[in-house]
Design a protein around this motif. Structure first.
Motif, mmCIF file in Angstrom:
data_model
loop_
_atom_site.group_PDB
_atom_site.id
_atom_site.type_symbol
_atom_site.label_atom_id
_atom_site.label_comp_id
_atom_site.label_asym_id
_atom_site.label_seq_id
_atom_site.Cartn_x
_atom_site.Cartn_y
_atom_site.Cartn_z
ATOM 1 N N GLN A 192 0.824 -1.212 0.000
ATOM 2 C CA GLN A 192 0.000 0.000 0.000
ATOM 3 C C GLN A 192 0.857 1.260 0.000
ATOM 4 O O GLN A 192 0.582 2.215 -0.724
ATOM 5 C CB GLN A 192 -0.915 0.014 1.234
ATOM 6 N N ARG A 193 1.908 1.272 0.795
ATOM 7 C CA ARG A 193 2.740 2.463 0.931
ATOM 8 C C ARG A 193 4.058 2.231 0.192
ATOM 9 O O ARG A 193 4.668 1.176 0.323
ATOM 10 C CB ARG A 193 3.009 2.735 2.413
ATOM 11 N N LYS A 194 4.495 3.220 -0.578
ATOM 12 C CA LYS A 194 5.733 3.079 -1.351
ATOM 13 C C LYS A 194 6.798 4.031 -0.823
ATOM 14 O O LYS A 194 6.522 5.209 -0.541
ATOM 15 C CB LYS A 194 5.497 3.357 -2.836
ATOM 16 N N LEU A 195 8.015 3.522 -0.724
ATOM 17 C CA LEU A 195 9.163 4.303 -0.295
ATOM 18 C C LEU A 195 9.861 4.935 -1.498
ATOM 19 O O LEU A 195 10.127 4.262 -2.504
ATOM 20 C CB LEU A 195 10.158 3.388 0.435
ATOM 21 N N TYR A 196 10.182 6.216 -1.364
ATOM 22 C CA TYR A 196 11.032 6.922 -2.320
ATOM 23 C C TYR A 196 12.278 7.352 -1.544
ATOM 24 O O TYR A 196 12.220 8.258 -0.710
ATOM 25 C CB TYR A 196 10.313 8.137 -2.910
ATOM 26 N N TYR A 197 13.396 6.665 -1.815
ATOM 27 C CA TYR A 197 14.621 6.852 -1.041
ATOM 28 C C TYR A 197 15.511 7.841 -1.791
ATOM 29 O O TYR A 197 16.188 7.487 -2.759
ATOM 30 C CB TYR A 197 15.320 5.503 -0.847
#
Length: 756
Positions: A47-52
């Motif tokens: 559901q939640r996406k990480l943008y590093y």
């Protein structure tokens, strides 16, 4: 997983003749084949996406790493061997992506590998540097810099065809998106590293790394960390940072809207991780983009604070970026109203001027903006986090105690043991089974073999094999070393706080000792690998001193059989992969309280090196894990050093005037060295030692020499040393980046519904 004929099938379909093609042709063919086999793989979901977001991703060569993660390494080696070919020779043809420099970038690369291998929904965001930091040359007796090109007609880069308009003060540029695929370890997942580039990059510089820093359109993505010794260089860094975060923020919002989510649910579906202060402008940029789409400013600030998270990597003031507001007025004036609003919000929360974002001198503090506007703030080792909470960022900790937490760094054992040291990896698997390859914590099972004489002897034999391989590699580069000598290695960015100059003073001490007839029980080879920032004069002077000492020792027939000093040219990931498996003594000698973590200490430990170091950064945790008898510690504590700075109590003259230290410092200007080196470089170093010595090399020098000599003496008890090696390997599993990323996910990112 795939059948063992897939790789051969793809190569055959591409018309590759394994018997006649060159190593370079085969490297490109294997690259294309691996990319083709990665195409059907799915991006991780959640559901939640990480943008590093990170200024650096030091990924290293990708062919072997991707073959390992795809489960194709053994197939590739068998296939090539059947045709009389060697994968090692083929991969030597692969250019190393010039996308990072030091620990920050290597950590980010390890994290992307672990995020994919754990099946987490996350991508990296950075810049597509064409020439990296620089290619280091040492053949003139000092460091010189050249461009380090790596992008050819065939590479791992995928042109997505996407671009985003980035508006600067007075002009705009399109940020073209290229992707590097990041396959997880044998799990069918393939995440992405998004790299943004200008559409029409300028040709390479005509001389060295000098270029027109005012030509933003052509040179914005040319070099990592352009020389900031002048205003044009500092401004270029701000242009780079805004270019990266604006494109990345637009990418995030595009993906959010394409998935059908409301902007008001930003924090539910996205997390933006700010890796050090370089990407800090993503905070006001997200505010700008959200308000331009109709979100009220206060609501946007709440959303962004719940979406962003921040890792602090240092307490060094030079790395806690502060930019004059005039710079942002020139580069991205549209951000200033939002930064002003963030500062006003911060001042409503605290009237302490030390927590202001926009200070009375019209300077904007990036770390302050990150802390106020992030849901979580973490340090990267236990000691580092405690220093942040109790001293460096104490006013913020008082304000936001719930935000602060520690996440001790880690490394990927797939790269730093399985790939770079297959002999040791195989020995471990024979002893405890293969499960450790997925869970490095299981390396602790090796402790059951502390008295297994056969295993310990094989462990020593593997180390000797790796030292022999390093000697052959260095020999191919024109440097001869004795593979049976003690390999004492310090490999890391050249900076005074890391105290390579203290190690140089030990080399002088050892040289003098041998000249006086005190020979060691066996030869000692001191190996350094480091680049100094082009404008960091004293760091470049330290390289010059090391090179001069190496020549002096080599030319002395009395000393050279017993001592060797080597500076590895153009130290990078590929060089590290040869040095790390061969190391006996791991030099981790930074001034206590100054090294946030270190990750070289973890790589070397995992490969059976024994640490010689201060109680600084992650060394504190290494020492606790391995126990007093399996590490060599020296020097003042972090609390003592902090007190010396606080009270302005350190005087280098109190130390260098001691006769036993004075002759070591004075040797820098001795006739022996002045006939080899440059008087200007050596004089600057000498004067810094006697007048300043800001990072207190002389403070710990006597203790360092004594402990190092004890370490070298105890090395001669090979059975006892092998047990130290085994304990270090067994305890290294804690420092897996998989563990680190699981903790980030559990406590900070919550990328899965249950935050597991």
């Amino acid at each position: 997983m795939r059948s063992q004929t897939d790789l051969e099938r793809v190569l055959t379909a591409r018309g590759v003749n394994l018997d006649t093609c060159s190593d370079r042709e085969l490297m490109y063919a294997l690259t294309a084949a691996v990319r083709q086999l990665q195409k059907p793989m799915d991006h991780a979901r959640g559901q939640r996406k990480l943008y590093y977001f990170s200024a650096e991703f030091l990924v290293g060569r990708l062919l072997r790493a991707n073959l390992i993660n795809l489960g194709l390494l053994e197939e590739a080696e068998r296939l090539l061997a059947a045709h009389g070919r060697s994968l090692a020779q083929v991969e030597d043809q692969e250019p190393e992506p010039s996308l990072g420099n030091g620990g920050l970038g290597r950590l980010a690369a390890c994290f992307l590998d672990s995020i994919a291998s754990l099946g987490l929904n996350g991508d990296g965001v950075g810049l597509n540097y064409h020439y990296g930091l620089f290619r280091q040359r040492l053949d003139t007796g000092r460091q010189t810099e050249e461009p380090d090109p790596w992008i050819g007609p065939e590479s791992w880069l995928l042109d997505t065809g996407l671009s985003y308009q980035v508006d600067f003060g007075g002009f705009s540029l399109n940020a073209r998106q290229y992707d590097l695929e990041i396959p997880g370890y044998e799990n069918g997942v393939c995440n992405r590293l998004h790299l943004f580039d200008v559409e029409r990059p300028a040709p390479p510089p005509a001389e060295g790394i000098r270029f027109d820093k005012t030509d933003i359109a052509g040179h914005l993505t040319a070099f990592l960390y352009p020389d900031d010794s002048d205003e044009a260089g500092r401004l270029l860094r701000v242009y780079q940072q805004y270019f990266m975060v604006s494109a990345g923020a637009q990418l995030l919002l595009r993906e959010l809207e394409e998935a059908g989510h409301s902007l008001l649910e930003l924090d539910r579906y996205a997390v933006v991780h700010i890796n050090d202060t370089h990407p800090s402008m993503v905070i006001p940029e997200l505010l700008r983009l959200l308000t331009s789409r109709g979100v009220e400013l206060e609501q946007a600030m709440d959303l962004v604070e719940r979406t962003c998270t921040y890792t602090n990597h240092t307490i060094l003031s030079e790395a806690l970026e502060k930019w004059p507001a005039s710079y942002l007025e020139q580069v991205a004036p549209q951000l200033l109203p939002f930064i002003r609003a963030l500062d006003q919000r911060a001042r409503r929360r605290s009237d302490d001027p030390r927590t202001a974002i926009w200070d009375e001198h019209n300077v904007i503090h990036m770390a302050h903006m990150d802390i106020h506007s992030s849901a979580k703030v973490n340090g990267v080792a236990e000691l580092h986090t405690e220093i942040l909470k109790n001293t460096e960022l104490h006013p913020f900790y008082v304000l936001y105690p719930e935000k602060f937490n520690n996440k001790t760094n880690g490394i990927t054992f797939r790269r730093w043991l399985m790939s770079c040291n297959p002999a040791l990896a195989g020995l471990i698997t024979q002893a405890i089974g293969p499960e450790w390859q997925r869970d490095a914590g299981l390396l602790e099972k090796l402790l059951e073999h502390k008295e297994d004489t056969a295993l310990l002897e094989r462990l020593l034999a593997v180390k000797e094999e790796n030292k022999g391989a390093l000697a052959r590699w260095l020999g191919s580069r024109g440097t001869e070393i004795d593979p049976h000598s003690v390999l004492d290695i310090q490999i890391k960015r050249l900076h005074q706080y890391k105290r390579q100059q203290m190690n140089a003073l030990y080399a002088i001490w050892k040289y003098v000792q041998i000249k006086e007839g005190h020979t060691p029980p066996r030869p000692v080879t001191m190996v350094f690998g480091a680049k100094a920032a082009p404008a960091y004069t004293l760091a470049k002077d330290t390289i010059h001193l090391l090179l001069c000492l190496g020549k002096l020792i080599e030319r002395d027939p009395q000393v050279s059989p017993w001592l060797k000093l080597v500076m590895v040219e153009n130290y990078n990931v590929s060089a590290a992969e040869r040095l790390v498996p061969a190391c006996d003594i791991s030099e981790q000698i930074s001034l206590a309280s100054k090294e946030a973590s270190g990750t070289g200490n973890m790589k070397l430990m995992a490969n059976g090196a024994v640490t010689l170091g201060t109680l600084d950064g992650a060394n504190v945790e290494i020492a606790r894990l391995v126990g007093e008898g399996n590490i060599y510690l020296f020097g003042r504590s972090a609390d003592e050093v902090i007190a010396l700075y606080r009270d302005n109590a350190y005087r280098s003259s109190d130390y260098w005037q001691k006769p036993e230290l004075e002759r070591l410092v004075d040797f820098i200007l001795s006739p022996e060295l002045l006939t080899i080196g440059d008087a200007g470089c050596l004089s600057r170093l000498y004067k810094d030692f006697i007048a300043k010595d800001y990072f207190m090399a002389l403070l710990d020098l006597e203790d360092y020499i004594a402990v190092k000599e004890r370490c070298l003496a105890e090395y001669e008890d090979r059975a006892a040393w092998s047990r130290k090696m085994l304990v270090n390997i067994a305890r290294s599993g804690f420092f897996s980046s998989d563990r680190t990323i699981m903790e980030y996910n559990r406590d900070i990112w919550h990328l899965t519904p249950d935050g597991a």
